[in-house]
Design an enzyme around this catalytic site. Structure first.
Site, PDB file in Angstrom:
ATOM      1  N   LYS A 120     -22.833  56.517  47.753  1.00 22.39           N
ATOM      2  CA  LYS A 120     -22.113  56.426  46.488  1.00 22.39           C
ATOM      3  C   LYS A 120     -21.074  55.314  46.588  1.00 22.39           C
ATOM      4  O   LYS A 120     -20.480  55.100  47.650  1.00 22.39           O
ATOM      5  CB  LYS A 120     -21.438  57.782  46.219  1.00 22.39           C
ATOM      6  CG  LYS A 120     -20.759  57.933  44.873  1.00 22.39           C
ATOM      7  CD  LYS A 120     -20.244  59.365  44.740  1.00 22.39           C
ATOM      8  CE  LYS A 120     -19.616  59.632  43.382  1.00 22.39           C
ATOM      9  NZ  LYS A 120     -19.211  61.057  43.250  1.00 22.39           N
ATOM     10  N   SER A 195     -21.063  62.683  39.075  1.00 28.11           N
ATOM     11  CA  SER A 195     -20.771  61.267  39.181  1.00 28.11           C
ATOM     12  C   SER A 195     -21.577  60.527  40.237  1.00 28.11           C
ATOM     13  O   SER A 195     -21.555  59.296  40.276  1.00 28.11           O
ATOM     14  CB  SER A 195     -19.280  61.075  39.460  1.00 28.11           C
ATOM     15  OG  SER A 195     -18.910  61.632  40.707  1.00 28.11           O
ATOM     16  N   SER A 219     -20.529  66.871  41.055  1.00 30.35           N
ATOM     17  CA  SER A 219     -21.005  65.489  41.183  1.00 30.35           C
ATOM     18  C   SER A 219     -22.103  65.282  42.213  1.00 30.35           C
ATOM     19  O   SER A 219     -22.759  64.249  42.207  1.00 30.35           O
ATOM     20  CB  SER A 219     -19.823  64.565  41.502  1.00 30.35           C
ATOM     21  OG  SER A 219     -18.954  64.481  40.395  1.00 30.35           O
TER      22      SER A 219
END
Length: 565
Positions: A120, A195, A219
């Site tokens: 990420k 996310s 997320s």
């Protein structure tokens, strides 16, 4: 000062051009790579890659495997816009070095030897930005690797890229002004979740063999649930976040949990076995406990629900839970339906705590960047005068009959420290009450629950449907370990009856039904959560394996993605 400033556009254009140039350069590098066995590499799990490299299977080298995943990552990015930072050249160099070392020593570097890994965007990688979509954070490369990145490298993993996130990372859309919008791998008209959205997409497309994200409200779980992958959110921190950037690093009342995302339960477990127990940074409080081997009872008692009293669950979401229950029951386990306590109160508590400063710190990094529409409802409450918010909540209760939505709106506002402390105490009460009413009363081994009330939404629908994250936020507030397993896909026959079947917010139900279309959503993945008791992360991963085996082959995992037409 930023009202008419368009400088972000120039930064975004430059950043995207740099990314495109690195991808084109990688395509040239791949011309000299042997990709004859690419299909075999891409259909292998991370564990199988390591086994082939260890056994010196003919045609298997770290360089060839890495080149195949880079090629697939390029295709995945072309279809979905999932990549932010491109590490392809360095990855190929690292793979060649691994091959050379293994040839000379006959010893694998570590338990992730030769596995292509993605991260990420928030994880620092030396020499690359960790902008998380803020134009003002671009062109400020990290001076060191995040501790988790360094640990993965030390274990023989090969970082190949970083992946996209939503603006502020407090949304399950996946769009920001710097890198643009990431698309669902199974339908470009729908969101991938967030996310850790870009990460889930890349994994679902087979562009990475293993990934790492983070979770403060779902997320890790929402994007894997909407994109068709696997993940574990540990109950307490077991993966380091040192060197992982955040727009609100001082907020710890609801903990951000770093963790693995993968294409199989076995690979989730491999990541946990490799990393858990390693030391964290000086300011971290990671459990100094290696991943433990656990044995589950032959017959599990699993509680489940299809309604949480916050939002009415859509037909494919209910079907996913029921199919999981049917599979587990057929495998000899006991499944008991129950009513989850205080789900609305948990969402109220999360909203109250996260909005205590009016989201000032979270949004302070936007600078000239335009605010993403997915943040509209998140930021609405604190942005309006108290008397307007109070009047709106009163109207929602009396005129609309929506006590749930009114409760959440009223909680979203600035608060003095004393009230913040009160909500923190309420969080602890919710944990105690869940323990008494669920774990103690029913003696469940695990809880099986929806990931979200809807499959992947159309782009921009999160503007009014961001409260749907309540299904995962529930277990962030309670600090319980929770994993995600993909179960099924949306069918055109998943028609939603006109009459409401479950209690839920009237406002959310109205908005959900506006965008729900089983024909347009056909083929979108639908997963479930498996939730465990405190400190039972290992048991949750084992239970994920039990459910995965009970469900059998169903079109998820390595080698299953083809670009949507």
């Amino acid at each position: 000062m930023w009202l008419f400033d368009s400088s972000w556009k120039d930064i975004a254009a430059r950043k995207q051009a740099d990314r495109a140039a690195l991808i084109e350069a990688a395509k040239e590098l791949l011309r000299s790579c042997d990709l004859a066995l690419s299909d075999a590499y891409l259909r292998a799990s991370a564990g199988e890659i390591i086994a082939h490299l260890s056994a010196r299977t003919p045609g298997w080298t770290a360089e060839r495997v890495t080149a195949a995943y880079i090629s697939q990552a390029i295709d995945a990015h072309a279809a979905t816009n999932c990549i932010t930072e491109v590490l392809f050249q360095e990855a190929l160099e690292a793979a060649r070095a691994l091959d050379k070392e293994y040839e000379a020593t006959g010893t694998l570097k570590g338990p992730l030897h030769g596995v292509p890994v993605s991260f990420k965007d928030q994880y620092d990688v030396k020499g690359y930005d960790s902008s998380i979509g803020f134009s003002q954070w671009a062109y400020k490369p990290a001076k060191e690797d995040a501790l988790l990145v360094a640990q993965v490298k030390a274990a023989g993993g090969i970082p190949i890229c970083k992946t996209n996130v939503p603006q502020t990372m407090l949304s399950f859309e996946c769009n920001n002004p710097l890198f643009g919008r990431t698309l669902n791998p199974w339908s470009p008209a729908h969101i991938p979740g967030g996310s850790s959205g870009g990460e889930a997409v890349l994994l679902a497309c087979g562009g990475s063999a293993l990934g790492f994200g983070s979770d403060i409200g779902g997320s890790l779980r929402i994007p894997t649930g909407l994109s068709g992958c696997f993940a574990i959110k540990c109950g307490e921190p077991r993966f380091s976040k040192t060197g992982a950037v955040s727009p609100n690093p001082g907020f710890e009342t609801i903990r951000t949990i770093m963790g693995p995302m993968a294409r199989s339960v076995a690979d989730v477990k491999l990541a946990c076995q490799t990393i858990c127990g390693l030391p964290g940074g000086a300011s971290e409080h990671l459990a100094p406990v290696p991943w433990r081997d656990v044995q589950l009872p032959k017959k599990l008692k699993i509680g489940y629900y299809t309604s949480d009293n916050v939002a009415e669950n859509s037909p494919p979401v209910k079907r996913a839970v029921r199919e999981a229950v049917a599979a587990l029951t057929k495998a000899g386990h006991e499944c008991v339906q129950f009513v989850p306590p205080n789900a609305l109160e948990a969402m109220e508590c999360f909203t109250a705590l996260t909005s205590s400063d009016g989201y000032k710190e979270l949004t302070s990094h936007l600078g000239p960047d335009p605010q993403d529409p997915s943040l509209f409802l998140v930021l609405l409450g604190p942005s309006i005068p108290w008397f307007i918010r109070s009047t709106a909540a009163w109207l929602l209760r009396t005129a609309v009959g929506d006590e749930r939505f009114a409760t959440l709106l009223a909680a979203a506002r600035h608060k003095p420290v004393r009230e913040f402390v009160h909500w923190t105490a309420r969080r602890n009460e919710l944990i105690d009450e869940f323990h008494a009413k669920v774990w103690a009363q029913h003696a469940f081994d695990f809880v099986l629950a929806p990931v979200q009330a809807m499959p992947a939404l159309p782009h921009k629908a999160t503007r009014t449907l961001i409260p749907l994250a309540s299904a995962t936020i529930y277990y962030n507030v309670l600090h319980y370990p929770a994993g995600v397993v993909p179960v099924t896909r949306v069918l055109p026959t998943d028609v939603w009856a006109e009459e409401a079947e479950d209690p839920g917010s009237v406002m959310l139900r109205t908005e959900m039904r506006k965008v729900y279309d089983p024909e347009a959503m056909k083929g979108l993945p639908v997963g479930v959560q498996l939730v465990g008791r405190p400190w039972e992360d290992e048991r949750v991963v084992e239970a994920m394996g039990v459910l995965d085996a009970a469900l059998g082959p169903r079109g998820f995992g390595p080698g299953t993605w083809t670009p949507a037409v």
